[in-house]
Structure formats: C-alpha cells, structure tokens
Design a protein around this motif. Structure first.
Motif, mmCIF file in Angstrom:
data_model
loop_
_atom_site.group_PDB
_atom_site.id
_atom_site.type_symbol
_atom_site.label_atom_id
_atom_site.label_comp_id
_atom_site.label_asym_id
_atom_site.label_seq_id
_atom_site.Cartn_x
_atom_site.Cartn_y
_atom_site.Cartn_z
ATOM 1 N N THR A 112 7.836 -25.496 10.828
ATOM 2 C CA THR A 112 8.618 -24.281 10.614
ATOM 3 C C THR A 112 7.716 -23.205 9.993
ATOM 4 O O THR A 112 7.089 -23.446 8.949
ATOM 5 C CB THR A 112 9.813 -24.533 9.689
ATOM 6 O OG1 THR A 112 10.628 -25.569 10.255
ATOM 7 C CG2 THR A 112 10.641 -23.261 9.521
ATOM 8 N N ARG A 115 15.438 -29.505 7.525
ATOM 9 C CA ARG A 115 16.050 -30.155 8.699
ATOM 10 C C ARG A 115 15.027 -30.291 9.829
ATOM 11 O O ARG A 115 14.963 -31.314 10.519
ATOM 12 C CB ARG A 115 17.258 -29.344 9.168
ATOM 13 C CG ARG A 115 18.468 -29.436 8.232
ATOM 14 C CD ARG A 115 19.714 -28.894 8.941
ATOM 15 N NE ARG A 115 19.556 -27.483 9.301
ATOM 16 C CZ ARG A 115 19.897 -26.465 8.515
ATOM 17 N NH1 ARG A 115 20.399 -26.710 7.297
ATOM 18 N NH2 ARG A 115 19.717 -25.222 8.907
ATOM 19 N N ASN A 116 14.236 -29.231 10.030
ATOM 20 C CA ASN A 116 13.218 -29.314 11.080
ATOM 21 C C ASN A 116 12.183 -30.391 10.759
ATOM 22 O O ASN A 116 11.709 -31.112 11.654
ATOM 23 C CB ASN A 116 12.526 -27.970 11.252
ATOM 24 C CG ASN A 116 13.445 -26.915 11.860
ATOM 25 O OD1 ASN A 116 14.427 -27.260 12.523
ATOM 26 N ND2 ASN A 116 13.132 -25.646 11.656
ATOM 27 N N GLU A 150 7.704 -19.444 8.296
ATOM 28 C CA GLU A 150 8.619 -18.540 7.615
ATOM 29 C C GLU A 150 7.830 -17.470 6.864
ATOM 30 O O GLU A 150 6.645 -17.656 6.549
ATOM 31 C CB GLU A 150 9.496 -19.311 6.613
ATOM 32 C CG GLU A 150 10.425 -20.350 7.236
ATOM 33 C CD GLU A 150 11.164 -21.142 6.177
ATOM 34 O OE1 GLU A 150 12.395 -21.027 6.108
ATOM 35 O OE2 GLU A 150 10.465 -21.852 5.412
ATOM 36 N N SER A 196 13.241 -24.035 2.496
ATOM 37 C CA SER A 196 14.581 -23.678 2.972
ATOM 38 C C SER A 196 15.248 -24.890 3.596
ATOM 39 O O SER A 196 14.587 -25.872 3.973
ATOM 40 C CB SER A 196 14.490 -22.543 3.989
ATOM 41 O OG SER A 196 13.778 -22.971 5.147
ATOM 42 N N ALA A 197 16.555 -24.818 3.710
ATOM 43 C CA ALA A 197 17.314 -25.924 4.311
ATOM 44 C C ALA A 197 16.937 -26.103 5.770
ATOM 45 O O ALA A 197 16.850 -27.235 6.275
ATOM 46 C CB ALA A 197 18.816 -25.635 4.160
ATOM 47 N N GLU A 198 16.677 -24.980 6.474
ATOM 48 C CA GLU A 198 16.297 -25.069 7.883
ATOM 49 C C GLU A 198 14.950 -25.762 8.036
ATOM 50 O O GLU A 198 14.758 -26.595 8.938
ATOM 51 C CB GLU A 198 16.241 -23.669 8.492
ATOM 52 C CG GLU A 198 15.872 -23.667 9.977
ATOM 53 C CD GLU A 198 15.782 -22.276 10.545
ATOM 54 O OE1 GLU A 198 15.522 -22.155 11.758
ATOM 55 O OE2 GLU A 198 15.978 -21.297 9.782
ATOM 56 N N ALA A 199 13.987 -25.438 7.158
ATOM 57 C CA ALA A 199 12.671 -26.087 7.219
ATOM 58 C C ALA A 199 12.782 -27.572 6.928
ATOM 59 O O ALA A 199 12.089 -28.396 7.553
ATOM 60 C CB ALA A 199 11.727 -25.407 6.239
#
Length: 473
Positions: free
Chosen positions: A122, A114-115, A124, A109-112
C-alpha cells in the motif's frame, strides 16, 4: 470596461497573444502535473526497492541478531533508519525483537493493514507529519513467508525535495511565461505590421483618389496572395469608375455644347419679338420671362462647359501670373451694385499685391460666385466682407456675411453639383456656383473651407499657393 483595439493589426496581435497565453497555460499545467507524477513515481520506486530489500532480509532468521541496528543503518542510512522505517508484526504492532528508535511512529491505516493481511503493498501520502517534515510518502509492504504475513515493513520518504523541485519549476514557468508572451506579442505585432503595410499603402493611395481624378491607381503588391488580389480588384473597380465618370463628363460637355447653338438662336428670336411694337402686353411679359429662362439656361450651359474643360485639362490658354488684388478690384463694382439691389452692403478691403499662377477669368469667377452666393442668401440690410491676406506662402481669400448661416447637414453637400440648401430658393441659380468654385480652387492647387453658425453668418476661406518672385515678375 473591456478595451478593444480598433485596428486589424491590434486585433490580430491580441488574438494571437490570447491563443498563445491559453496554450502556455495548458502546457504549463500539463508539465507541472507530469513532473509531479514522475517525481512521485521515482519516490515510489525507491521506496519499493528499499522495502523489498528489507523484506528479503527479514525472511532470514539471522536478520534479528545483535547487530541489527548496524545492519539497518548500513542498508537505509542513519536518517532513514531512524525516522522513516518501522517493522511491525502481522497485527500492526511494533515488532518486539526490534528496539524502538525515536519517538515518532509511522501511521498505519486500516486499509494498509487489510492489504497487508492479503499480502498486498500500500502506497500512501499521510497527512500526519512525522518530525518536522511537511509531507512524506509511505509504503506499507507485507513480509510473506509460506503464504502467511509474518511482518509488515513500513518505509517512508520525505516529499520535500519533490515539492521543492515542483515549486522551482513552477517559479521558472511564472517568470519565463510573461517574458515569452511579451516577446511573442511584440513579434506578432511586428509581423502583423509588416504583413499589413501594403494595406496601409493601399488605404493612403485610395484616400488621394477623388472623383475628379480617377486616373490614379492603388499600388498592388506582386504575387498571388490575398492582398494582391484585393489590389487588382480595387484597380479594376477604379478603371470602371473612370470610364463611367468619363462618359458622364463627355455627355455633359457634349450636351452643353449642342445646346449652345439652339439657345443662342432662341434668345435672338425672343429679342426680335420683344422689339416688335405690335405684341400685346401679356405676350411681351411672357417673352420677357422666356428670355430670363434662356439666359439662365445659357449660364448653366456655360458653367457645364467650363467644368468639363477644367476636368479634362482642355482650357484654351495656360496659366500665367495673376495679381489677386487686381481681380478683387475688377469684381468690386459689380458686386457692390449686386448687393445694393438686394438691400445689402458689400465691401472689399484693401489688399496687398499677391501673385499666383492661374487663370484671371476663373479667379474672377471664383470671387464673384462666392460673393454672389453670400448676397443671395443674406437678408436685406446684411453685410458682406471680402478680404485678401498673406499667411506664410499662401494667399488667403475670405468672404464673410452676417446672414442666417448654413446648417451642419447642408454644409456636407454645399459644394456638390446642383445642390441647393434652401428649397425656398429652388428657382434661383443653376446649382453649380459653389461646385464651380471648388473646381477652380482645386485647379489652382488650393483649398476651400466653410465655417458657419446658424443665425450668425458664414465664412468661406480659400487658400491658394503664391507663385515664386521670379514667375510673378
């Protein structure tokens, strides 16, 4: 329609079961949530341990050697290395130094991403299903070297075991909860029944206590609990009622006794005045009216004294064998004459010899009062029938008429003292006739019942226990 129990025992059981059901529901839901959370935390800890070990290995240059496949399989196992592991470059693309394994690819994912760029792991639970697994837990862990992310390690683990364990636990709860609730409800019912047994005993004892006999007491349980205090209070109330009713009975007996002498004197003086030939017609008419009222008062006084003696067990003689058929024969002539004066017909059916232990004078009064009451309230041209039969070990006396009948609201009070159901006949009788009848029946351990239909007539039915053959002989 909501069912509601009418007993305190039932309401206590329902309330207890309802509270227990709510507690089971809250505890069950909390247990399922905590179990799921604990299992997922174990999965996260396992993923973190595996991902950290891989990250430490990736940091070593020797990791990307010709034997990297064997190293991954020995570290992760064949299934995890094949389906639940992925090594990416810092931009989220598969690392070219690692030969791709299998067709499935773990989602990033985009959030993972970025993290990972910030050096943060991350966790999920993706909705995409890799392979045939229904759901899985994914950890995206950056590999940081000299403050920069050089690789991204993704490790996943199937949540099938977690869901299976949770489902099994939930199934056990659903199976055991009804059993536990049923057992608890039965236990609550048993405990409530046991706790309220003294109340049932008190209710039955209170039912047997009547105004005519207030010497009985309610069995109060020992101790200092609420039921013991309730029994003590009820017994104190019964004692006060006994004293009050006793005072009223003594007053009635004393008043009736004291009235006998002046009434006898007054009657004698009126009769002497009537025998005088010098009195004018108007005065003689007044004296005759006064004599009738004195006779009525004498009858009332005698009835009051008789009831007081019966209630106080102060009758002059004891019971003896009495033939009810002879009592009917003795009352028949007077009743026939009384009915003829009212324009009615009173018939006494032939009766078998039925013996009971009792008082012949009181039984005569019983028959006479019932028949007199029927004659009095039956219009001219009516018919009154008196029958005596044997049913099992009981003598059954019935007095029927075809009069106007008795309304239901009057039937409830027909045996009360001084009660008159017909206001138009306010001046007739003393109001003690049927009350005296009930007292005589109860003195002989019998029962009296009234059945009446308005416009069709009434029937008074008296049942008296027969005496044994030895006593009657």
């Amino acid at each position: 329609m909501i069912w509601r129990s009418t007993t305190l025992r039932g309401r206590l059981t329902l309330g207890y079961t309802g509270i227990l059901t709510a507690m089971f529901a809250v505890l069950g839901a909390t247990s399922v949530i905590l179990l799921d959370r604990g299992l997922r935390m174990n999965v996260d800890d396992s993923l973190n341990s595996v991902a950290s070990a891989i990250a430490d290995s990736v940091r070593r240059p020797s990791f990307f050697g010709p034997d990297i496949e064997d190293a991954l399989q020995s570290m992760l196992g064949p299934e995890l290395a094949e389906r639940f592991f992925q090594l990416l470059d810092p931009f989220g693309r598969p690392d070219p130094r690692l030969v791709p394994r299998g067709k499935s690819r773990l989602p990033l994912s985009a959030e993972a991403l970025r993290n990972a760029a910030r050096g943060q792991p991350t966790f999920e639970t993706p909705r995409v299903r890799p392979g045939s697994e229904r759901s899985f837990r994914l950890l995206t862990l950056p590999v940081v070297r000299n403050g920069a992310t050089v690789n991204i390690v993704q490790v996943a683990m199937s949540l099938e075991n977690v869901e299976a364990t949770r489902s099994s636990f939930l199934l056990v709860l659903l199976v055991l909860a009804p059993v536990a609730l049923t057992a608890s409800a039965l236990g609550g019912w048993f405990l409530a029944r046991r706790a309220l047994t003294p109340v049932d005993a008190m209710v039955e004892a209170a039912r047997r206590i009547e105004a005519e006999d207030l010497t009985k007491r309610i069995p109060a349980p020992s101790g200092e609990d609420e039921l013991a205090r309730l029994g003590a209070v009820l017994n104190d109330m019964l004692a006060r009622l006994e004293r009050s009713f006793g005072a009223v009975r003594r007053f009635s007996a004393d008043a009736a006794h004291e009235l006998r002498t002046p009434l006898t004197i007054l009657k004698g003086e009126i009769e002497v005045a009537l025998r005088s030939s010098e009195a004018p017609a108007e005065i003689r008419q007044t004296l005759v009216s006064c004599l009738e009222e004195v006779d009525r008062l004498n009858s009332l006084v005698e009835d009051l004294l008789l009831m007081a003696r019966m209630e106080g067990n102060a009758l002059s003689a004891g019971p003896r064998p009495v033939n009810l058929a002879e009592v009917l024969q003795d009352a028949a002539p007077a009743l026939s004459e009384l009915a003829a004066r009212a324009g009615n017909v009173c018939t006494v059916a032939a009766a078998p010899s039925l013996w009971i232990e009792g008082y012949d004078s009181l039984l005569f009064r019983l028959v006479f009062n019932l028949a007199e009451n029927a004659i009095k309230y039956t219009p001219s041209g009516g018919r009154i029938e008196i029958t005596l039969e044997q049913h099992d070990h009981l003598a059954v006396l019935q007095v029927k008429d075809n009069g106007p009948g008795i309304p239901p609201d009057v039937q409830e009070h027909i045996f009360d003292r001084f009660y008159r159901g017909d206001p138009a006949r306010e001046g007739s009788g003393t109001g003690l006739g049927l009350a005296l009848v009930r007292a005589i029946v109860e003195l002989h351990r019998g029962q009296i019942h009234l059945s009446s239909d308005v416009g069709k007539g009434s029937c008074f039915r008296v049942t008296l226990p027969l005496s044994s053959p030895a006593s009657s002989s």
